[in-house]
Design a protein around this motif. Structure first.
Motif, PDB file in Angstrom:
ATOM      1  N   GLY A   1     -27.605 -21.646 -56.458  1.00 49.80           N
ATOM      2  CA  GLY A   1     -27.927 -22.348 -55.251  1.00 49.80           C
ATOM      3  C   GLY A   1     -28.543 -21.212 -54.202  1.00 49.80           C
ATOM      4  N   TRP A   2     -28.723 -21.848 -53.205  1.00 55.55           N
ATOM      5  CA  TRP A   2     -29.211 -21.158 -52.110  1.00 55.55           C
ATOM      6  C   TRP A   2     -28.660 -21.336 -50.772  1.00 55.55           C
ATOM      7  CZ3 TRP A   2     -31.304 -24.262 -48.462  1.00 55.55           C
ATOM      8  CH2 TRP A   2     -31.831 -25.472 -48.943  1.00 55.55           C
TER       9      TRP A   2
ATOM     10  N   GLY B   1     -28.987 -24.651 -44.061  1.00 51.35           N
ATOM     11  CA  GLY B   1     -29.257 -25.355 -44.984  1.00 51.35           C
ATOM     12  C   GLY B   1     -28.720 -24.662 -46.317  1.00 51.35           C
ATOM     13  N   ALA B   2     -28.639 -25.505 -47.533  1.00 53.58           N
ATOM     14  CA  ALA B   2     -27.650 -25.250 -48.637  1.00 53.58           C
ATOM     15  C   ALA B   2     -28.142 -25.985 -49.563  1.00 53.58           C
ATOM     16  CB  ALA B   2     -26.098 -24.912 -48.207  1.00 53.58           C
ATOM     17  N   ASP B   3     -28.098 -25.671 -50.918  1.00 51.02           N
ATOM     18  CA  ASP B   3     -27.775 -26.519 -52.242  1.00 51.02           C
ATOM     19  C   ASP B   3     -27.455 -25.825 -53.263  1.00 51.02           C
ATOM     20  OD1 ASP B   3     -28.746 -28.707 -53.578  1.00 51.02           O
ATOM     21  OD2 ASP B   3     -30.568 -28.109 -54.125  1.00 51.02           O
ATOM     22  N   THR B   4     -26.422 -26.290 -53.792  1.00 47.05           N
ATOM     23  CA  THR B   4     -26.060 -25.741 -55.069  1.00 47.05           C
ATOM     24  C   THR B   4     -25.816 -26.646 -56.206  1.00 47.05           C
ATOM     25  OG1 THR B   4     -23.800 -26.285 -54.204  1.00 47.05           O
ATOM     26  CG2 THR B   4     -24.675 -23.929 -53.891  1.00 47.05           C
ATOM     27  N   ARG B   5     -26.140 -26.408 -57.440  1.00 47.76           N
ATOM     28  CA  ARG B   5     -25.951 -27.178 -58.352  1.00 47.76           C
ATOM     29  C   ARG B   5     -25.006 -26.659 -59.514  1.00 47.76           C
ATOM     30  NH1 ARG B   5     -30.292 -26.806 -56.062  1.00 47.76           N
ATOM     31  NH2 ARG B   5     -30.818 -24.865 -57.252  1.00 47.76           N
TER      32      ARG B   5
END
Length: 115
Positions: free
Chosen positions: A8-9, A89-93
């Motif tokens: 993610g970021w 912001g953030a997104d992880t998978r």
């Protein structure tokens, strides 16, 4: 059992704070790697192209190891460090890996195939 990848970021509102934020997580990253069973890789690193971006890469031996991490004090400490670091912001998978193979064969030729 399948390996589990977390990727993610994270983005920071003030790019000037990013490197200090990443540095502040080093002790927690090390503790997670050393203390938590099933942790193969745990890396939060500054992106070399975008000055507001942190790349997230984790590799766990199993779903159970990742689940245990998500209940561990190291996880909660990392969340606190990141929350206080100015993230916007953030997104992880998470991904289960059903097959692995080397990128380079015996003759050092790279391949994207698994056979």
């Amino acid at each position: 059992m399948s390996l589990v990848v977390v990727e993610g970021w994270l983005t920071v509102g003030d790019p000037a704070r990013r490197d200090a934020l990443v540095a502040s997580t080093a002790e927690n990253q090390q503790a997670t790697r050393e203390e938590e069973p099933g942790c193969v890789v745990y890396c939060f690193a500054a992106d070399p192209v975008r000055d507001d971006l942190i790349q997230v890469y984790e590799l766990w031996e199993s779903e159970e190891a990742l689940h245990a991490h998500l209940q561990h004090p190291n996880y909660f400490a990392m969340r606190e460090l990141l929350r206080d670091g100015g993230l916007v912001g953030a997104d992880t998978r998470k991904h289960r890996v059903d097959r692995t193979a080397p990128v380079y064969g015996p003759d050092r030729t790279p391949s994207g195939h698994f056979d």
